[in-house]
Each structure stands twice: as C-alpha cells, then as structure tokens.
Design a protein around this motif. Structure first.
Motif, PDB file in Angstrom:
ATOM      1  N   GLU A   1      -7.280 -18.876   3.019  1.00  0.00           N
ATOM      2  CA  GLU A   1      -7.245 -19.235   4.430  1.00  0.00           C
ATOM      3  C   GLU A   1      -7.142 -18.003   5.337  1.00  0.00           C
ATOM      4  O   GLU A   1      -6.520 -17.014   4.977  1.00  0.00           O
ATOM      5  CB  GLU A   1      -5.997 -20.127   4.622  1.00  0.00           C
ATOM      6  CG  GLU A   1      -5.950 -20.883   5.911  1.00  0.00           C
ATOM      7  CD  GLU A   1      -4.542 -21.453   6.102  1.00  0.00           C
ATOM      8  OE1 GLU A   1      -3.899 -21.824   5.098  1.00  0.00           O
ATOM      9  OE2 GLU A   1      -4.096 -21.508   7.262  1.00  0.00           O
ATOM     10  N   GLN A   2      -7.737 -18.090   6.537  1.00  0.00           N
ATOM     11  CA  GLN A   2      -7.682 -16.972   7.473  1.00  0.00           C
ATOM     12  C   GLN A   2      -6.701 -17.253   8.610  1.00  0.00           C
ATOM     13  O   GLN A   2      -6.572 -18.395   9.069  1.00  0.00           O
ATOM     14  CB  GLN A   2      -9.080 -16.721   8.052  1.00  0.00           C
ATOM     15  CG  GLN A   2     -10.111 -16.349   6.988  1.00  0.00           C
ATOM     16  CD  GLN A   2      -9.773 -15.050   6.286  1.00  0.00           C
ATOM     17  OE1 GLN A   2      -9.836 -13.993   6.888  1.00  0.00           O
ATOM     18  NE2 GLN A   2      -9.393 -15.133   5.009  1.00  0.00           N
ATOM     19  N   VAL A   3      -6.008 -16.202   9.054  1.00  0.00           N
ATOM     20  CA  VAL A   3      -5.056 -16.345  10.166  1.00  0.00           C
ATOM     21  C   VAL A   3      -5.357 -15.288  11.244  1.00  0.00           C
ATOM     22  O   VAL A   3      -6.222 -14.447  11.057  1.00  0.00           O
ATOM     23  CB  VAL A   3      -3.593 -16.183   9.695  1.00  0.00           C
ATOM     24  CG1 VAL A   3      -3.241 -17.257   8.692  1.00  0.00           C
ATOM     25  CG2 VAL A   3      -3.386 -14.793   9.108  1.00  0.00           C
TER      26      VAL A   3
ATOM     27  N   GLN B   1      -6.444  -7.695   6.802  1.00  0.00           N
ATOM     28  CA  GLN B   1      -5.002  -7.931   6.653  1.00  0.00           C
ATOM     29  C   GLN B   1      -4.803  -8.633   5.318  1.00  0.00           C
ATOM     30  O   GLN B   1      -5.583  -9.524   4.961  1.00  0.00           O
ATOM     31  CB  GLN B   1      -4.495  -8.845   7.774  1.00  0.00           C
ATOM     32  CG  GLN B   1      -4.653  -8.292   9.166  1.00  0.00           C
ATOM     33  CD  GLN B   1      -3.854  -7.041   9.410  1.00  0.00           C
ATOM     34  OE1 GLN B   1      -4.349  -6.108  10.003  1.00  0.00           O
ATOM     35  NE2 GLN B   1      -2.622  -7.009   8.915  1.00  0.00           N
ATOM     36  N   ILE B   2      -3.781  -8.234   4.597  1.00  0.00           N
ATOM     37  CA  ILE B   2      -3.586  -8.845   3.282  1.00  0.00           C
ATOM     38  C   ILE B   2      -2.289  -9.624   3.199  1.00  0.00           C
ATOM     39  O   ILE B   2      -1.353  -9.372   3.958  1.00  0.00           O
ATOM     40  CB  ILE B   2      -3.597  -7.779   2.163  1.00  0.00           C
ATOM     41  CG1 ILE B   2      -2.570  -6.681   2.486  1.00  0.00           C
ATOM     42  CG2 ILE B   2      -4.986  -7.202   1.983  1.00  0.00           C
ATOM     43  CD1 ILE B   2      -2.108  -5.930   1.285  1.00  0.00           C
TER      44      ILE B   2
ATOM     45  N   GLY C   1       1.629 -12.344   5.407  1.00  0.00           N
ATOM     46  CA  GLY C   1       1.084 -13.196   4.356  1.00  0.00           C
ATOM     47  C   GLY C   1       0.976 -14.623   4.849  1.00  0.00           C
ATOM     48  O   GLY C   1       1.479 -14.966   5.926  1.00  0.00           O
ATOM     49  N   LEU C   2       0.261 -15.452   4.064  1.00  0.00           N
ATOM     50  CA  LEU C   2       0.081 -16.842   4.468  1.00  0.00           C
ATOM     51  C   LEU C   2       1.414 -17.585   4.505  1.00  0.00           C
ATOM     52  O   LEU C   2       1.731 -18.293   5.450  1.00  0.00           O
ATOM     53  CB  LEU C   2      -0.867 -17.551   3.501  1.00  0.00           C
ATOM     54  CG  LEU C   2      -2.356 -17.233   3.658  1.00  0.00           C
ATOM     55  CD1 LEU C   2      -3.164 -18.029   2.657  1.00  0.00           C
ATOM     56  CD2 LEU C   2      -2.827 -17.500   5.084  1.00  0.00           C
TER      57      LEU C   2
ATOM     58  N   ILE D   1      -6.367 -12.121   4.574  1.00  0.00           N
ATOM     59  CA  ILE D   1      -6.100 -13.238   5.477  1.00  0.00           C
ATOM     60  C   ILE D   1      -6.680 -13.034   6.874  1.00  0.00           C
ATOM     61  O   ILE D   1      -6.645 -13.913   7.709  1.00  0.00           O
ATOM     62  CB  ILE D   1      -4.586 -13.546   5.576  1.00  0.00           C
ATOM     63  CG1 ILE D   1      -3.820 -12.295   5.996  1.00  0.00           C
ATOM     64  CG2 ILE D   1      -4.065 -14.100   4.265  1.00  0.00           C
ATOM     65  CD1 ILE D   1      -2.335 -12.555   6.236  1.00  0.00           C
ATOM     66  N   GLN D   2      -7.182 -11.824   7.158  1.00  0.00           N
ATOM     67  CA  GLN D   2      -7.869 -11.627   8.432  1.00  0.00           C
ATOM     68  C   GLN D   2      -8.849 -10.469   8.283  1.00  0.00           C
ATOM     69  O   GLN D   2      -8.482  -9.394   7.802  1.00  0.00           O
ATOM     70  CB  GLN D   2      -6.867 -11.329   9.564  1.00  0.00           C
ATOM     71  CG  GLN D   2      -7.472 -11.456  10.946  1.00  0.00           C
ATOM     72  CD  GLN D   2      -7.194 -10.251  11.853  1.00  0.00           C
ATOM     73  OE1 GLN D   2      -6.946  -9.148  11.385  1.00  0.00           O
ATOM     74  NE2 GLN D   2      -7.273 -10.473  13.154  1.00  0.00           N
ATOM     75  N   TYR D   3     -10.099 -10.675   8.702  1.00  0.00           N
ATOM     76  CA  TYR D   3     -11.128  -9.649   8.579  1.00  0.00           C
ATOM     77  C   TYR D   3     -11.583  -9.217   9.965  1.00  0.00           C
ATOM     78  O   TYR D   3     -11.788 -10.058  10.843  1.00  0.00           O
ATOM     79  CB  TYR D   3     -12.350 -10.185   7.826  1.00  0.00           C
ATOM     80  CG  TYR D   3     -12.169 -10.257   6.331  1.00  0.00           C
ATOM     81  CD1 TYR D   3     -11.336 -11.213   5.775  1.00  0.00           C
ATOM     82  CD2 TYR D   3     -12.845  -9.375   5.487  1.00  0.00           C
ATOM     83  CE1 TYR D   3     -11.167 -11.298   4.399  1.00  0.00           C
ATOM     84  CE2 TYR D   3     -12.689  -9.448   4.110  1.00  0.00           C
ATOM     85  CZ  TYR D   3     -11.848 -10.409   3.572  1.00  0.00           C
ATOM     86  OH  TYR D   3     -11.680 -10.488   2.221  1.00  0.00           O
TER      87      TYR D   3
END
Lengths: 451, 618
Positions: B239-241, B98-99, B302-303, B79-81
């Motif tokens: 989706e990315q956060v 981030q997972i 998490g999302l 969810i975030q790179y």
C-alpha cells in the motif's frame, strides 16, 4: 620551443652599437664559486649576494676589463636561479669577447630571446600575465602601455581575472544547487539564486569585454589619414610633421603606399600614417595599397578623414560605408556651407575646415588637442592590450552570449550545466589553467630579453 | 578449547554495506559469513526512512542492474514513490522511495536466508588478528572462533562511536546498541583520519499526535518506475501512503538560538566535523540566523508504524528543548516524542589508503566499505559494500577486479573520490560530483552496467534480462536511426507531429523525436504505434532520452577528452611545494596527497585556481 637547463648568458642592455656601459646577465649556473676565479678584487673575502663589487675581469693572467658585478642567489633572483649581473664597458667587441669567454670556459650558452623571462615564468617568479605585462612594459611607446605593463607585472589584472573566475564558480554552484538541493532550498529561491549569479557573471564578462572590444593598438597608437585622391592627405601630413617626408605632387595617386612617421604629442609617441588614395586601382601595387589603407581603419587609434569639397566625393563615401572617423577635415575653406549637410550624418561629430595652402595656426593645435583628449579617454577605459588575453576575453564573451540564450530558453538544467561547462573552459584558459606551451611559444617568440 | 570455523569471505557489520557485500559474495557460491551485533536488525534504517534521492536514486538503479539487493528491498517495503527534479530534465531525474522501516530489515533477512552458503552470526566481535594469509576473528562466543581469507569491515559509526544529547553522553554507534572497539585496537597500522566525523538524527514523533490538516500533503507518484528489474512492469508491492510538509518559524528559531550553550555542537562538547549538506537544525540556526523558515518533511516510518520521522530538524539539544521547539511548529503543537534526536561522533579511516577495489593497500585481503569510510547515506554504503564484496570474491577466484569508471557510474565517481582524496567532511553523492551527468542517468542504468555485470562472470537470471534488454535497445535504436520518413508519411498526421516543418527527401525517426523537445518518450511511442510496434516502457523511455542527449553527450565527451589529456599530464608535486607563489594551505594539501597527475591535483579539495595555473605551466 624546447629549452634545456644549461646556464645562459646574454647582454641585457642592447647590442650592436657602442655605448658607454653594457649589462651582461648570467643565469642558471650551479655556484658562484665557478665564476669567482674570473674576478680579481682588491679585498678578498666571501661574495655576499645582492652586493655590488668592483673587480678586474681576468682570464688567467690576462686582464680583460674593469667591471662591476652583483650576485643574486637562487631562488631570490629574477629568474629564480643563480644570477649574476655584470656591468662592463660597452664596446660591442668587448661585450662579445666576454660572452664568448664564459661560453668557452664554463659552458654557458647564449640565451634565446625571452629566455630569462621564460625561466622566471618556469620557476614561478612571474605569472603568465606578469610576463605579458613585462613585454608590454619593455616595449611601451607611451605612458599608457607603460602603466598597464606595470599593472600586469604587479598582478593587478590577474586579480580581476580571478574575480571573474570566482563569479563563474558561484554561478556554477547555483546551477548545482538547483539540481542537488532544490528540495531543501525551495524551488523559487534556487531559481532566483541561479539568475542573480548569472547576471553578476554576465556583467563581469561584459565589462571585461568592453575593455577589449576596440581594436586599438595602444602599444604604438596610430593616427590614420584617410581620404580620396587629391584630398590633401600628404600636404596635411607634411604640415603636421614639418618635414618633407611624403612625395607631394598634384597628380592623382602619387602616394602609392602608406607612409608613416613618428610623432610625439604630450609625451606620447604615435605613428602618423598617410594612406594611399582610394580609387579604382589600375595597377596591382596600388590595389594592395588600398587594401592596406582599409586595414588601418580597423586598428587605427585616431582616424582623420580628409575631403576636398570641390571634388565629387559621392563614390568614395559609398565605398567607405559606415566607418567612424574622429575628425572630418575639409581641406578647402571656401564653398563650405553647401557641403555641410551631405557629410554631417555620416562622418564623426567634429569637423574642421582649413585651406592647406595657407597658414593656419590653429590647425595643428586643435588636432593635437583632440588626439590627446581621446588618448586620455581611452586610458580611462583601460583597454586590455595583451593579444592572448584579448582573444581569450572575446571567446568568453561569445561563449557567454551562447550560454545566455540557453539559460533563458532551455528547461533542462543538465543541458544548461553542460553549456556552462564550455564557458568555464574559456574562463580557465584566460586564467592560464591550460598547458601554456603554445601560448609561451607565441609569447616568447615575440619579445626580447627581460627586465 | 575453541574450535575454528573457516570462511572464504567474512563481513563484520550488518548494515547496508555489509548486506550488499555478503549478498554478492554469496552469489559466487563462496563460503561467506556476516557477523553483526545481536540487538540490531540487518540493514535497518537508523535515520531517514527512505532510499534514493538526487544522485542516490541513480546509485540504487546501478546496484540493481549489477545484481545488488537495495533496489529490490526498497520496492518490497516501499510506501511512497517520488521523482525528484521532475521539471528539470531527464538527466537529473532521481527516484526516492519512503520505506517501511520494519519491513525492510525483514526482507533483508529473508533475502540472506536464500543463500545456503551465507552464515549470519549474531555476536559481538572482540578481536581481529592476522595469521599469514588468514584473519582470525574472536567474538564473545565461547565455542568458536572464525578464520577467513578475506575480511570486509562495514562497521558504520561504531568505531569509538560516542553519542551526544545535551550533556548526556554515551559510548556507542547508535542509541540502541553498544559501542565497538577502536580500529586502532583491532589493527595496528591502519590510518584513521585525525578528525572525527559527526552525524545526527531528529526526534521521532507519534503519528497520532500530529495534526496533518495543517500541513501540505505529498502523495505517492504512481508513474515512477520501480527500482528492481523483476518488478519493472509490476504494481507496487504494498500500500502507498503520503508524506507531509511543514516548516519552522521565528519562534522555533528563537528557542534554539537561546539554548546555544546547551548544544553539544556549539558548546565544545563535540569536536567533530558534520556534513555541510546535512546540517542539524542548530547548524541551520547558528549559521543562517536570518532565515526563519526551514522545510520539514514529515515521513511515516512504515505502514503499521506509529511514528513519524521529521526530516530537516536533526538535533542534539537536551530533551526538554527538543520538545519545546517541536511544539512551535505547525501541525506539531501537540507532538508527543517517541525518541529524542541525538548526534554521534565516530572515527573514519583514511580512504586514500584503499585501492579502487576498496582493499587496503598495505593489508591484502582487508576491505572497508560504508560509513566507516566517511560516507553518509544507505545508498553510498550499499554501493561500496557491493564493490568490496564483489572484489573480494573475484580476487579469491583469481579473476580481474571490478572497477567502475567515473565516466559511466555514480558508484565509480564515489569510489574514485574516496580513494584519491582525503575527506574533511562526510561524503555524500551529488550529481554535481560527476563530470558526465548527461550520460549517468537512471533511465540507462542497464545499458551502463551491462559490461560490468559481464565482468562478474555469473550466469544468472539477471544476465539473461540484461542480454534481452540490450538486444531490444539496440533494435529500437537502429530502427530510429535507419527508418526514414517522407513528409507525407502517416506519422505526421498525429497531433504531436502535425506542425513539423515541411521538408523534401526523408528524415530519420531520430531527427523527428529530437524536434519534440519535451515528452520524448510519448513521441517515440506515437511513432511506434503507427508502425504497430510495441516495446516495454523502460526500454522505450531509455532510448528516447538517449536520443535527446546524443548531441550534448558527444560534445561533452569531446570537451572532456581535452580535459582528460590535461588531467593525465604529470605534475611534480615536490616542485610545486617549493614554489613561492602557492599558498601555505595549498602546499599542505599537496604534500598530504602527493598528486602525480594534474587530474589528481585538481581534485584535491581547496586547491586554488592560481595553483592549478602554476601547475599547468610547470
């Protein structure tokens, strides 16, 4: 140099001439019981280590000498092995006979030069820099070398080297920190840590480098007389030494090669060297002499330039370029004023004018004072004298300059780190974290039997 | 009467090590089982919800290139790179993702379900016995017991695990599960370290109670390459956060400082060694009292998750104190705690009794991997799990083992460090542990792992991919060294090269690229465009970076070969120990490890330079 583990023997107090007593040392034998039958004591009983015993040295029934012996049990000896010190009468025939006796009867082998120290190093009784210190200590011609030799022997210099290594490690750590932990630590803090630790490392390296940056040979410091032909070098040389050692002649170029004499000033021994006159050489041998005299300018401890203001010295001055001298000696007292300006900028900060043909009571004293002052000054700076250490520190310094360029210019920290690794390698060499075999070869072939 | 089920390979422990181990064993079509506790999801993330990091990102890419699963799962739930160390040079670039904590284990289970030859057994193990060439595992199951030729233990912190939070204590490896048996009860004769290890985790905070406006946002970086080879040119899976950064202040520190006597780490309740690189907030405060601000990363778990993981403040203080100090932090003033932080202490086996395949030297067929070996981190665990699983399979098939060299992989570095030296604190990979950092990079993981993948002898899709990548790479490399350009070539008209100094003759593309210094992949792309050639981005990047480091790597290799020769030199440790010039501590360490070469001696922790100097002269 490959050594075996056989028991060794050697005369430790110098060979060749007849002296009152000589010391023979034995090392590496398996047990004192082997040697005991050769000693007839008045009182029998066990031989205690570290006690001296008076005895008759005997071979079967034959009495060979009256001796004093002390046994040092492994590992509590200089070499770390079983060691016997035997004091015998000093006639060299007697000494040779005794050594031969033990070689034939018990399989001892005459030691190679430096082998006792080698075994001490091998058995960790001495560190490499201590052995180097021992060399300096034993072969010192002056109090200074004696002092540094002793300081190496007691491991003090090794401590400074260890400090250098410590500062290297802390800089290395700060590089790693900025790679692996810059997120935890904050980028700015990591960068500051990096530069601070580098500056500390650099200053440690620079201060060590200062101590090796002069080429002075302090083991036997040289006073070098330098000047154009007919400047009066040989006259001055003889005047100082009060001996007729050099060939003195008014014809140019009489002193073909350098000539040296030992001179003692305030308890220290120097070598005073009268170099060949410099001029366009016509003969091969003279040319060689000129080259050699230039090489003395590099290593000389105290350099005296002699000039005769009556001659035309222009060519000569161009030739010597910007060599630094400790004294300018104008050898003819008349016509002084007009020459002052010509030489002043180029030559030293101190000049002395004298007429060598006349009595000058002040001359000798002034020059000796000056030499001793310089000696004391250099001593304060405590230059490092052991060749291997000097070379190693110079390498570290060069490597540090390379590294400094990288750390200031390069953005890629992995490249910085790889460069730092090279510097680290040089530092580890200084500490002796390398195979020391080749170092030892160099070391032990240059000096003679130990303590 | 219980019936027997037979397996080739059986893995106990369904964490990140266990997952990799049985997944690669499954690839070999061997009959494989994973036994794991009923209540815990497979490969869950009980601590940080992230995969990768400095040194660890490299491991994930190595594993992905070897055929491991961690990279794929991270991508599926990422969810975030971010690229860490982005400004510091290619060699130390590391990816961190981030997972989604819920999604990751789901994907893991889905992955295992694709293998018909892998049984997932959710039972608690009661006993392990040896019967000639088999291990017999009994669980709470009334009907079956299990027999296996190879047994891989990946039991994490469950060996005599004990949880601490203030004065509360509980047996167990994790707060939500029960404890496992002591290893000494399972096997007599397996050496555990005398000292226990400790790790910890922070409180989790409800997302809705955090005031993000007071923190600094950190967005996902769309430029970061996915981990998994099949996803290389694909968009993100989900989706990315963002993450958010805040920090402690002097008030936070004061509260912790005032409650020293309630901290299990500092009042003597815990007698175990924590990692210096991953300290609890108590450690930070008591060790560096003058430092008032410590970064805290607020990471969404998490999302859909309603919790935040506050990275940097793990704590085992009592609940009310955790709550108090949290509320002093900017953005957390109204924080509501979902679960409180705690510390775990656990047994660790002595990894010097393992070989490079992670097989126990005295009990053939038994392998250890993961946190039970004293490492920390999902990536380290996964790396070992893969090595243990692959080697168990290779050994069953009578093939030569898979041993990664420390010269070309972080996995190799880690395993050599583990099996040659005794750990005195939890082991994490840093780039500093490698001597060959310029070569062991993320961008060339395929190149580095290609030969190892061949050793596995599996002929799968990933092997085609490797072959293809290898060919492309070689073609491009040859093109760069052989194609030579004159100064009037149209390449020099492009902006990036127009200031290139004048020269006669011709220069290679390599020389041209090296001159650029920064943004080499863009430079190479520019050249290729002029020639109307196109290569995929990761091959291009990998080649461009390899060109940049070529000279440095060669020189470093030369230096290392000198060191290596020295490292190979035999040392007599008995003689070293009899030397008077070596400190007592050094001697103790030397006696323990019994180093045979200078290299081994050098790697013993705490060996002083003076000792090395002495050793090199003997």
């Amino acid at each position: 140099m490959v050594f075996d583990d056989l028991p060794i023997v050697a005369c430790s107090s110098g060979e060749g001439s007849n002296v009152a007593i000589s010391l023979i040392r034995f090392s590496g034998f398996s047990s004192m019981a082997l040697l005991e039958p050769f000693f007839r004591r008045k009182k029998t009983g066990p031989i205690e280590p570290r006690y001296s015993y008076f005895a008759e040295l005997v071979h079967g029934e034959e009495k060979i000498d009256e001796v004093l012996f002390t046994f040092y049990q492994a590992p509590y000896s200089f070499t770390g092995e079983n060691l016997l010190e035997l004091t015998v009468h000093g006639n060299h025939l007697n000494v040779e006979r005794i050594i031969k006796l033990f070689c034939d009867a018990l399989g001892f082998r005459p030691a190679y030069g430096g082998e006792f120290s080698y075994r001490a190093l091998k058995n960790k009784k001495l560190s490499l820099s201590q052995v180097e210190g021992l060399d300096l200590f034993l072969n010192a011609n002056n109090l200074f070398s004696l002092k540094q030799g002793l300081s190496l022997l007691s491991g003090e210099l090794q401590k400074e080297f260890s400090n250098l290594h410590k500062n290297y490690l802390s800089h290395r750590a700060s590089v790693e920190l900025s790679i692996d932990f810059s997120e935890d630590m904050g980028e700015r803090k990591a960068q500051k840590e990096l530069m601070d630790s580098f500056l500390l490392l650099k200053s440690t390296i620079f201060s060590l480098f200062e101590r090796v940056s002069n080429e002075l040979n302090m083991k036997s410091p040289e006073i070098v007389l330098f000047g154009p032909p007919n400047a009066g070098k040989s006259t001055f040389f003889n005047k100082i030494l009060k001996k007729n050692r050099s060939i003195v002649s008014p014809e140019r170029g009489t002193t073909r090669d350098y000539i040296s004499e030992s001179i003692k000033i305030e308890g220290n021994h120097y070598r005073m060297i009268d170099t060949a006159g410099i001029r366009k050489a016509k003969e091969g041998i003279e040319k060689e002499g000129i080259e050699r005299s230039f090489s003395f300018l590099k290593t000389g401890f105290f350099k005296i330039l002699l000039l005769n203001p009556a001659e035309d010295n222009q060519d000569f001055l161009e030739k010597i370029g910007f060599e630094k001298f400790d004294i300018l000696l104008l050898t003819h007292k008349d016509q002084q004023e007009e020459f002052k300006d010509i030489y002043n900028d180029k030559l030293g900060d101190w000049s002395y004018r004298t007429n060598l043909l006349e009595e000058d009571l002040n001359l000798e004293k002034s020059i000796k004072d000056r030499i001793h002052k310089k000696y004391l000054k250099v001593q304060m700076e405590a230059p490092i004298q052991v060749g291997r250490q000097k070379e190693s520190i110079r390498e570290i310094y060069r490597s540090c300059l390379d590294y400094e360029k990288i750390i200031l210019q390069e953005k890629d920290i992995a490249v910085i780190s790889s460069e730092l690794y090279l510097l680290g390698g040089e530092i580890e060499k200084l500490l002796g974290i390398v195979r020391v075999d080749d170092v030892l070869d160099h070391l032990f072939s240059n000096f003679c039997i130990g303590k | 009467m219980k019936k027997t089920k037979d397996f080739d390979i059986l893995v106990i422990g369904g964490g990140h090590a266990g997952l990799e181990a049985c997944s690669i064993a499954g690839e070999f079509s061997l009959k494989t089982a994973l036994i794991t506790l009923p209540s815990v999801p497979i490969a869950s993330a009980p601590c940080n919800p992230c995969i990768g990091g400095v040194g660890k990102g490299q491991v994930v890419r190595e594993l992905d290139a070897l055929g491991g699963v961690i990279g794929k799962l991270a991508d599926l739930s990422g969810i975030q790179y971010r690229t860490l160390n982005e400004s510091k040079g290619y060699a130390v670039h590391s990816t961190r993702v981030q997972i989604d904590k819920k999604l990751y284990p789901e994907e893991a289970e889905k992955h295992l379900s694709h293998y018909p030859n892998i049984d997932v057994i959710r039972e608690k193990v009661i006993s392990i016995e040896r019967d000639e060439s088999f291990f017999i595992i009994k669980s709470e199951n009334q009907n079956w017991f299990y027999r296996t030729k190879k047994l891989i233990l990946t039991v994490g912190t469950f060996l005599r695990g004990k949880i601490h939070r203030g004065s509360e204590q509980k047996e167990g490896g994790r707060i939500d599960t029960e404890a496992s048996l002591s290893i000494l009860e399972l096997f007599k004769g397996i050496k555990v370290l005398n000292h226990r290890f400790k790790t910890g985790t922070p409180a989790r905070i409800y997302r809705k109670s955090v005031d993000f406006s007071q923190t600094k946002e950190q967005k996902s970086d769309p430029g970061v390459l996915n981990f998994h080879w099949e996803f290389m040119e694909k968009p993100r899976a989900i989706e990315q956060v963002s993450c958010y950064i805040t920090e402690t202040n002097s008030e936070t520190i004061e509260i912790i400082y005032a409650n020293r006597d309630k901290s299990p780490m500092y009042n003597g309740q815990i007698n175990a060694v924590g990692a210096r690189y991953c300290p609890s907030i108590e450690d930070k405060v008591f060790r560096y009292p003058e430092k008032k601000t410590h970064h805290i990363f607020l990471e969404p778990e998490g999302l859909d998750s309603d919790t935040i993981y506050p990275s940097g403040i793990s704590s085992s203080l009592p609940r009310e104190i955790q709550e108090n100090f949290l509320k002093t932090i900017k953005g957390l003033e109204k924080a509501e705690v979902e679960s409180y932080g705690y510390a775990v202490e656990y047994d660790v086996i002595d990894t010097t009794s393992l070989s490079y395949t992670l097989e126990h030297k005295e009990i053939p067929g038994l392998y250890f991997a993961g946190q039970v070996n004293g490492t920390s981190g999902y990536e380290e665990a996964a790396g070992q799990g893969f090595i243990a699983g692959a080697n168990a399979a290779l050994s069953l098939l009578n093939k030569s083992p898979l041993i990664l060299s420390r010269d070309d992989s972080y996995i190799g570095v880690m395993i050599e460090d583990l099996v040659t030296t005794e750990r005195d604190e939890p082991y994490r990979l840093f780039t500093a542990r490698s001597e060959n950092r310029l070569y062991i990079r993320e961008d060339n993981a395929y190149e580095r792992m290609f030969p190892y993948r061949k050793i596995l002898g599996l002929n799968k899709e990933i092997d085609m991919f490797h072959m293809e990548h290898w060919k492309k790479r070689r073609l491009l490399m040859n093109f760069c060294s052989e194609m030579r350009l004159a100064r009037d070539h149209s390449v020099f008209k492009s902006k990036i090269f127009q200031n290139y100094p004048k020269f006669d003759n011709k220069i290679s593309i390599k020389e041209l690229i090296k001159w650029v210094k920064v943004d080499m992949e863009f430079a190479l792309k520019t050249v290729l465009d002029v020639f109307d050639l196109s290569v995929d981005w990761y091959t291009l990047k990998s080649v461009a970076i390899s060109i940049k480091y070529e000279g440095y790597i060669k020189r470093a290799e030369l230096e290392r070969s000198k060191v290596k020769n020295l490292d190979k030199m035999l040392v007599d440790w008995k003689r070293l120990c009899s030397s008077e010039n070596i400190s007592f501590e050094c001697k103790q360490r030397i006696r323990k490890i019994k180093p045979e070469t200078f290299g081994q001696l050098k790697r013993i922790k705490g060996i002083r330079p003076a000792t090395l100097a002495i050793a090199s002269s003997i």
